[in-house]
Design a protein around this motif. Structure first.
Motif, short mmCIF file in Angstrom:
data_model
loop_
_atom_site.label_atom_id
_atom_site.label_comp_id
_atom_site.label_asym_id
_atom_site.label_seq_id
_atom_site.Cartn_x
_atom_site.Cartn_y
_atom_site.Cartn_z
N ARG A 118 -5.64 92.04 83.75
CA ARG A 118 -5.33 90.62 83.92
C ARG A 118 -5.18 90.29 85.40
O ARG A 118 -5.67 89.26 85.87
CB ARG A 118 -4.05 90.29 83.15
N ALA A 119 -4.53 91.18 86.15
CA ALA A 119 -4.36 90.97 87.59
C ALA A 119 -5.71 90.98 88.32
O ALA A 119 -5.86 90.34 89.35
CB ALA A 119 -3.44 92.04 88.18
N GLN A 154 0.82 87.99 70.42
CA GLN A 154 1.73 89.02 70.86
C GLN A 154 2.17 89.80 69.63
O GLN A 154 2.29 89.25 68.55
CB GLN A 154 2.95 88.41 71.56
N TYR A 173 -5.09 105.37 83.09
CA TYR A 173 -4.30 104.87 81.96
C TYR A 173 -4.27 105.83 80.78
O TYR A 173 -3.58 105.56 79.79
CB TYR A 173 -4.82 103.48 81.53
N ASP A 229 -1.06 98.50 77.10
CA ASP A 229 -0.33 97.38 77.70
C ASP A 229 -0.37 97.46 79.22
O ASP A 229 -0.57 96.45 79.89
CB ASP A 229 1.10 97.36 77.18
N ALA A 230 -0.21 98.67 79.78
CA ALA A 230 -0.28 98.84 81.23
C ALA A 230 -1.69 98.49 81.73
O ALA A 230 -1.85 97.81 82.75
CB ALA A 230 0.09 100.27 81.62
N GLU A 277 -2.31 94.66 81.58
CA GLU A 277 -1.63 93.95 82.68
C GLU A 277 -2.43 94.08 83.98
O GLU A 277 -2.62 93.11 84.70
CB GLU A 277 -0.22 94.50 82.85
N ALA A 278 -2.90 95.29 84.27
CA ALA A 278 -3.69 95.51 85.49
C ALA A 278 -5.02 94.77 85.41
O ALA A 278 -5.48 94.20 86.40
CB ALA A 278 -3.91 97.00 85.70
N GLY A 335 3.25 91.63 75.91
CA GLY A 335 2.38 90.56 76.40
C GLY A 335 0.91 90.87 76.33
O GLY A 335 0.10 90.13 76.84
N SER A 336 0.49 91.94 75.72
CA SER A 336 -0.93 92.28 75.67
C SER A 336 -1.59 91.63 74.47
O SER A 336 -0.94 91.05 73.62
CB SER A 336 -1.09 93.80 75.59
#
Length: 184
Positions: free
Chosen positions: A80-81, A53, A150, A73-74, A77-78, A42-43
Motif C-alpha cells: 500500500r505504501a 476487514q 515477508y 498483513d505486513a 501494508e508495505a 487493515g488488510s
C-alpha cells in the motif's frame, strides 16, 4: 476497489444463493462485533468482494494460520505504501470445498490435467490454512519480488497467484515446482 465486472459469472441454485446470503449476514454480524473490539486487521483478506476487514485468524482447521495472516498483513501494508494493491482472492478452504474444486477440475479437464492445477484436500496448503491466492497480478508480482522479506513464497510455476509459508521470514524461497502434480 475490486470491480465486480472482473468476476466470472457464476450461476447458483436458489438454495445455494440463500445459503450464501445467510453466510454473508453471519459474517457481517461477526465483523460488526469484532469492530467494537478493535480486533480488525487493515488488510484485504477478502474473496471477490470489495475490500473488507477481517479478524485475525486463529490456528484452527477453519482459518488461515496466524503466521500467514501476520506475514500477509505486513506485506499488504508495505505494498500500500508503494501504491500497489495486494489482496487475497482465496485463502483457507474447507476440505469439502477443496474436494469440490478437485472434482470439478477432473470433470472439466480429466485426471492428468486436474492434478496439475488443483490438489485434493489431503494435500492442499489451502486446507491447512497456510496458502493464499493473491490478487491482482501486479500485487502478486510485487510480492514475489519481496517474497523472502515477508516469508511468503510463490510455489508453482503455473500459478502466479499461489503463495505459501515455506520457511522463516528471511529464508530463501525454494525453487518453483512446475505444478501441483509434484505434491501428490
Amino acid at each position: 476497489m475490486y470491480s465486480t465486472s472482473n468476476r466470472p459469472r457464476v450461476y447458483r441454485s436458489r438454495g445455494r444463493r440463500r445459503l450464501l446470503a445467510a453466510r454473508s449476514i453471519a459474517l457481517g454480524v461477526v465483523a460488526a462485533t469484532l469492530a467494537g473490539t478493535g480486533l480488525l486487521i487493515g488488510s484485504r483478506l477478502a474473496g471477490w468482494g470489495p475490500a473488507q476487514q477481517v479478524a485475525p485468524a486463529k490456528a484452527t482447521p477453519t482459518a488461515l494460520t496466524p503466521e500467514i495472516v501476520a506475514r500477509f498483513d505486513a506485506a499488504a501494508e508495505a505494498a500500500r505504501a508503494d501504491g500497489i494493491e495486494l489482496g487475497i482472492r482465496s485463502g483457507w478452504r474447507s476440505a469439502e470445498e477443496q474436494r469440490r474444486l478437485y472434482d470439478d477440475a477432473v470433470a472439466e479437464h480429466g485426471v492428468e490435467e486436474a492434478r496439475r492445477i488443483v490438489l485434493p484436500p489431503e494435500h492442499s496448503a489451502h486446507v491447512a490454512g497456510s496458502a493464499v491466492d493473491i490478487t491482482p497480478y501486479a500485487g502478486a508480482t510485487w510480492l514475489e519480488a519481496r517474497a523472502e522479506e515477508y516469508g511468503l513464497c510463490r510455489t508453482y510455476a503455473n500459478e502466479w497467484w499461489h503463495f505459501e509459508v515455506t520457511g522463516a521470514v528471511g529464508d530463501r524461497c525454494p525453487d518453483l515446482k512446475p505444478d501441483a502434480s509434484v505434491d501428490w
